[in-house]
Design an enzyme around this catalytic site. Sequence first.
Site, short mmCIF file in Angstrom:
data_model
loop_
_atom_site.label_atom_id
_atom_site.label_comp_id
_atom_site.label_asym_id
_atom_site.label_seq_id
_atom_site.Cartn_x
_atom_site.Cartn_y
_atom_site.Cartn_z
N ARG A 1 0.84 -1.21 0.00
CA ARG A 1 0.00 0.00 0.00
C ARG A 1 0.87 1.26 0.00
NH1 ARG A 1 -4.87 0.51 4.33
NH2 ARG A 1 -3.32 1.26 5.80
N PRO B 1 10.18 -3.04 7.80
CA PRO B 1 9.02 -3.83 8.23
C PRO B 1 9.06 -4.08 9.74
CG PRO B 1 10.66 -5.26 7.21
CD PRO B 1 11.21 -3.85 7.14
N ARG C 1 -12.04 -10.44 10.83
CA ARG C 1 -11.01 -10.37 9.81
C ARG C 1 -9.68 -10.20 10.54
NH1 ARG C 1 -9.48 -5.29 6.79
NH2 ARG C 1 -8.22 -5.96 5.02
N CYS D 1 -6.51 -2.48 12.71
CA CYS D 1 -6.88 -1.16 13.19
C CYS D 1 -8.34 -0.86 12.85
CB CYS D 1 -5.97 -0.11 12.58
SG CYS D 1 -5.87 -0.32 10.81
N GLU E 1 -7.65 -0.24 22.09
CA GLU E 1 -7.72 -1.21 21.02
C GLU E 1 -7.54 -2.60 21.60
OE1 GLU E 1 -6.18 -0.17 16.73
OE2 GLU E 1 -4.70 0.28 18.24
N SER F 1 -11.90 -1.62 3.56
CA SER F 1 -10.60 -1.61 2.88
C SER F 1 -10.76 -1.89 1.39
CB SER F 1 -9.69 -2.67 3.48
OG SER F 1 -9.56 -2.44 4.86
P1 NAP Z 1 3.91 -0.28 16.47
O1 NAP Z 1 4.50 -0.77 17.71
O2 NAP Z 1 3.52 1.13 16.39
O3 NAP Z 1 4.92 -0.67 15.32
C1 NAP Z 1 4.71 -0.35 13.98
C2 NAP Z 1 6.05 -0.23 13.28
O4 NAP Z 1 6.77 0.85 13.85
C3 NAP Z 1 6.94 -1.44 13.41
O5 NAP Z 1 7.69 -1.57 12.22
C4 NAP Z 1 7.83 -1.07 14.57
O6 NAP Z 1 9.07 -1.72 14.58
C5 NAP Z 1 8.04 0.41 14.30
N1 NAP Z 1 8.43 1.17 15.48
C6 NAP Z 1 8.23 0.90 16.79
N2 NAP Z 1 8.73 1.88 17.55
C7 NAP Z 1 9.27 2.78 16.72
C8 NAP Z 1 9.95 4.03 16.90
N3 NAP Z 1 10.17 4.55 18.11
N4 NAP Z 1 10.36 4.70 15.82
C9 NAP Z 1 10.16 4.20 14.58
N5 NAP Z 1 9.53 3.04 14.34
C10 NAP Z 1 9.09 2.34 15.39
O7 NAP Z 1 2.59 -1.05 16.08
P2 NAP Z 1 2.40 -2.61 15.99
O8 NAP Z 1 2.43 -3.09 17.39
O9 NAP Z 1 3.34 -3.21 15.04
O10 NAP Z 1 0.97 -2.70 15.30
C11 NAP Z 1 -0.23 -2.51 15.98
C12 NAP Z 1 -0.75 -1.10 15.83
O11 NAP Z 1 -0.79 -0.67 14.47
C13 NAP Z 1 -2.15 -0.94 16.31
O12 NAP Z 1 -2.24 0.18 17.14
C14 NAP Z 1 -2.98 -0.73 15.04
O13 NAP Z 1 -4.17 -0.04 15.19
C15 NAP Z 1 -2.04 -0.03 14.17
N6 NAP Z 1 -2.36 -0.24 12.76
C16 NAP Z 1 -2.90 0.80 12.06
C17 NAP Z 1 -3.25 0.65 10.75
C18 NAP Z 1 -3.84 1.77 9.98
O14 NAP Z 1 -3.78 1.76 8.78
N7 NAP Z 1 -4.39 2.78 10.60
C19 NAP Z 1 -3.04 -0.57 10.11
C20 NAP Z 1 -2.48 -1.61 10.84
C21 NAP Z 1 -2.14 -1.41 12.18
P3 NAP Z 1 9.32 -2.97 15.57
O15 NAP Z 1 8.45 -4.06 15.06
O16 NAP Z 1 10.76 -3.25 15.42
O17 NAP Z 1 8.92 -2.52 16.94
#
Ligand code: NAP
Length: 487
Positions: free
Chosen positions: A169, A185, A288, A294, A391, A451
């Site tokens: 995307r 990633p 899903r 999210c 969430e 989506s």
């Molecule tokens: P996350 O902890 O925010 O991590 C997302 C990405 O950011 C990962 O690649 C992570 O790397 C990286 N990251 C973490 N800390 C960072 C920092 N300080 N600086 C830069 N990058 C950093 O989220 P997640 O736990 O993977 O995913 C769940 C969340 O994503 C939920 O809150 C969900 O709602 C949201 N989400 C939103 C959407 C949307 O389109 N709105 C879609 C999908 C998910 P690491 O894996 O190495 O920590």
Amino acid sequence: MPNTPYDNLLAGVPTELYIGGEWRPASDGARLDVTDPATEAVITSAASASVDDAKAAVDAAAAVGPAWAAKKPRERGEILRKAFELIVKDGERLARLMTLENGKALPDSRAEAAYAAEFFRWSAEEAVRNLGQVSTAPSSGARILVQHKPAGVAVLVTPWNFPAAMATRKIGPALAAGCTVVLKPASETPLTALALVPLLEEAGVPPGVVNVIPSRRSGAVVGEMLKDMRVRVISFTGSTEVGRKLIHAAADNVVKPVMELGGNAPFIVFDDADIDAAVEGAMIAKMRNMGEACTSANRFYVHAAVHDAFVEKFAARMRSLKLGNGLEDGVAVGPLVNAETRDKVVHLVADAVAKGAKVVTGGKAPDGKGFYYPATVLTGVSDDAELLREEIFGPVAPIQTFRDEDEVVARANATEYGLVAYLFTRDLSRGLRVSERLEFGMIGLNRGIVSDPAAPFGGMKQSGLGREGAHEGLMEFLETQYVSVNW
Ligand code: NAP
Ligand code: MG
């Protein structure tokens, strides 16, 4: 090498960093483990980029930026079109790989592979739709000539819940616009992004145009890239908490933030709704990706007059879902991605039950290995239950009742999030009236899924900035330039 059940799923999947068209280990040799959430076994490891690797990736992207931007739009489009076809052809392998590293059941992974591919098809079509504008200035009579140019190097940061689709995307529109990218990633799921690379190469993406650098040191690595003046866009999907940090970090060089953040989706069922359709929609909106989305319905508001009928049918469907290893046939609910995510769900359900909620089905994590949690329905949830504000990111549906339209609109809007809301009613004028009053970037009206690569995906309030997909998704990677002309 001993034969493990994983060998054939991992065959040919790269595990190094991809920088400037070459595979290489991290500069300091660091690696990160990849775990199968169904067994808790470490299945392989991937290189974990250092700050130096991140600098090298930006160098590589910047070096080929002008050449990629100068390529004819049709040529960029044809490459993306080819990438779409290759992902479709390889969909089953990618789906199994996603299930292996993320846990989600195969039907979810297959749907994601198809969805991920569609962003390349859509972007292939958008690559040739970068339209400008010419007009006459009303007072001076000069011509106003507007065109859109590639923004520059884009840093893309993606979450683990849709390891393929969140990458495509962003990569699709960035490449269509003429930008080059560095993708970081999620550490939980680096393999899917790495597995896309050979397909992109085969499609004709030149070295340096897409760089992929998994890293456990995400804060340092992304922070470093944002200090580089050549980086002009940070496109992030993940939590609001991390998004906020990145908006701060982007401020120093005034880098454009595109933020797809968290949600807290209300799911509203009016008394005139088609209950079967609402149940069908609820199954998709809630289940899903097992609730790890999210866009997942996080709060159910069901009109008191139809509450019991809805709960009975919905709970029956939820109860029928088979929990198990996502790679096995017939499984609909795989394990959650990691212990932290599962433990959070356990905690949120315990909190709701302590505050008076009744468990209609599910509600208990099974013993043994794997981060499992069953499809769960809660009724009589009290207003102070934590899961109505946070969430859930798991297969839990908390249900409350309401009596009138104003009340339910106020309750639905009472959140700092504004990503998506769902509502079911047979009265279309009510549906549109309520949709307009809901402070959410996307509304599912008599639908449990919003989506779509052709639609602008994104949130209001603290759910994000900017949009992905549709024409808006392309525009995020373009800068507008206006030339004032006397001719
Ligand atoms: P996350 O902890 O925010 O991590 C997302 C990405 O950011 C990962 O690649 C992570 O790397 C990286 N990251 C973490 N800390 C960072 C920092 N300080 N600086 C830069 N990058 C950093 O989220 P997640 O736990 O993977 O995913 C769940 C969340 O994503 C939920 O809150 C969900 O709602 C949201 N989400 C939103 C959407 C949307 O389109 N709105 C879609 C999908 C998910 P690491 O894996 O190495 O920590
Ligand atoms: Mg995380």
